[in-house]
Design an enzyme around this catalytic site. Structure first.
Site, PDB file in Angstrom:
ATOM      1  N   CYS A  77       0.861  -1.178   0.000  1.00  0.00           N
ATOM      2  CA  CYS A  77       0.000   0.000   0.000  1.00  0.00           C
ATOM      3  C   CYS A  77       0.900   1.232   0.000  1.00  0.00           C
ATOM      4  CB  CYS A  77      -0.871  -0.022   1.253  1.00  0.00           C
ATOM      5  SG  CYS A  77      -1.837   1.481   1.500  1.00  0.00           S
ATOM      6  N   CYS A 191      -0.759   3.754  -6.340  1.00  0.00           N
ATOM      7  CA  CYS A 191      -1.686   3.148  -5.376  1.00  0.00           C
ATOM      8  C   CYS A 191      -1.846   1.723  -5.872  1.00  0.00           C
ATOM      9  CB  CYS A 191      -3.033   3.880  -5.407  1.00  0.00           C
ATOM     10  SG  CYS A 191      -4.333   2.992  -4.490  1.00  0.00           S
TER      11      CYS A 191
HETATM   12  N1  DGL Z   1      -4.017   0.562  -1.852  1.00  0.00           N
HETATM   13  C1  DGL Z   1      -3.666   1.737  -1.152  1.00  0.00           C
HETATM   14  C2  DGL Z   1      -2.442   2.433  -1.749  1.00  0.00           C
HETATM   15  O1  DGL Z   1      -1.629   1.804  -2.378  1.00  0.00           O
HETATM   16  C3  DGL Z   1      -4.668   2.741  -0.698  1.00  0.00           C
HETATM   17  C4  DGL Z   1      -6.114   2.665  -0.948  1.00  0.00           C
HETATM   18  C5  DGL Z   1      -6.903   3.417   0.121  1.00  0.00           C
HETATM   19  O2  DGL Z   1      -7.159   2.777   1.135  1.00  0.00           O
HETATM   20  O3  DGL Z   1      -7.194   4.614  -0.045  1.00  0.00           O
HETATM   21  O4  DGL Z   1      -2.257   3.594  -1.559  1.00  0.00           O
END
Ligand code: DGL
Length: 267
Positions: A77, A191
């Site tokens: 993430c 993301c």
């Molecule tokens: N998958 C996450 C990232 O790479 C974030 C998604 C979220 O919870 O806003 O930033």
């Protein structure tokens, strides 16, 4: 000392985006035991404050490490990594691999010298991103846009729901409509949810724009860090652990099965 062969690799994200990091890692380490943890109670991270995530992510990872005893954890993430990676490393005594925007490879790829960075709102405002841009793309123009809509769309798509084309168009427009944005020839998907929408984003951005993300690099890093460690002779079904959320149920197992998951737990 080497870990036991059945010690898992823990992947952590707010939701299902981290599966885009799990996929390439499993390709390199096909028998690695897997725990995939999603903080559905905290999703979306992109709308949370720095202070909230700096406290929440290390605490939750601490619980997960205690429960699953992984050999290594991947924060799959960008939002959690750009905000809380240092806090997690300080709090936990195991190798932690973070996910940060692929600005360095983007700087090597761009011909026009203009790069777009598409992330969550929290990620694109991070000093971590300022720093990556200054270090690796100091002579390039780096334009950023935060799109919470893409996170929702990616979760929905993986669960078989239709993708809202307007959300995709707004995200690409959010980069292109900035001064100098029409010169963007590389978009960093900063993301882990966004590669789930790569086809839709590519269709709107057009064939002259390359989309890149860091997943393959993270997979190689995990393989390097675990090189020489014992693994099971055959793959066993992985576990997906979801924090309990009043608004959101874990997806059906069929959604996760292609990623080697065989059991869902709520924690
Ligand atoms: N998958 C996450 C990232 O790479 C974030 C998604 C979220 O919870 O806003 O930033």
């Amino acid at each position: 000392m080497n870990p036991a062969a059945d010690a898992p690799i823990l992947f952590f994200d707010s939701g299902l985006g981290g599966l885009t990091v799990l996929g390439p890692t499993r390709a390199l380490l096909p028998t690695a035991p897997i725990v995939y943890a999603a903080d559905y109670a905290g999703l979306p991270y992109g709308q949370k404050s720095e202070a909230e995530l700096a406290a929440r992510v290390p605490a939750l990872l601490g619980r997960l490490v205690e429960r699953y005893q992984p050999r290594l954890a991947v924060i799959a993430c960008n939002t959690a990594s750009t905000i809380a990676l240092a806090h997690v490393r300080a709090a936990l005594d195991l190798p932690i691999v973070g996910t940060v925007p692929a600005i360095k490879p983007a700087a090597a790829l761009t011909r026009t010298g203009t790069i777009g960075v598409l992330g969550t709102e929290a990620t694109v405002r991070q000093p971590y991103v300022d720093d990556l841009s200054a270090r690796f793309a100091g002579d390039k123009r780096v334009l950023r846009y935060g799109s919470p809509g893409l996170v929702t769309a990616a979760e929905a798509k993986l669960c078989g729901e239709p993708v809202d084309r307007q959300v995709i168009a707004r995200a690409v427009g959010g980069l292109r409509d900035q001064p100098g944005g029409d010169a963007i020839d590389v978009i960093v998907l900063a993301c882990t949810h966004f590669p789930l929408l790569a086809a839709e984003l590519q269709a709107v951005a057009g064939p002259s724009v390359r989309l890149i993300d860091g997943a393959e690099g993270i997979a190689r890093r995990v393989a390097d860090l675990t090189h020489g460690q014992p693994w099971p002779a055959a793959a066993s079904p992985g576990i997906a652990a979801f924090t309990r959320s009043a608004e959101r149920l874990p997806p059906p197992l069929a959604t996760l099965a292609p990623y080697g998951i065989g059991r869902i737990e709520t924690i």
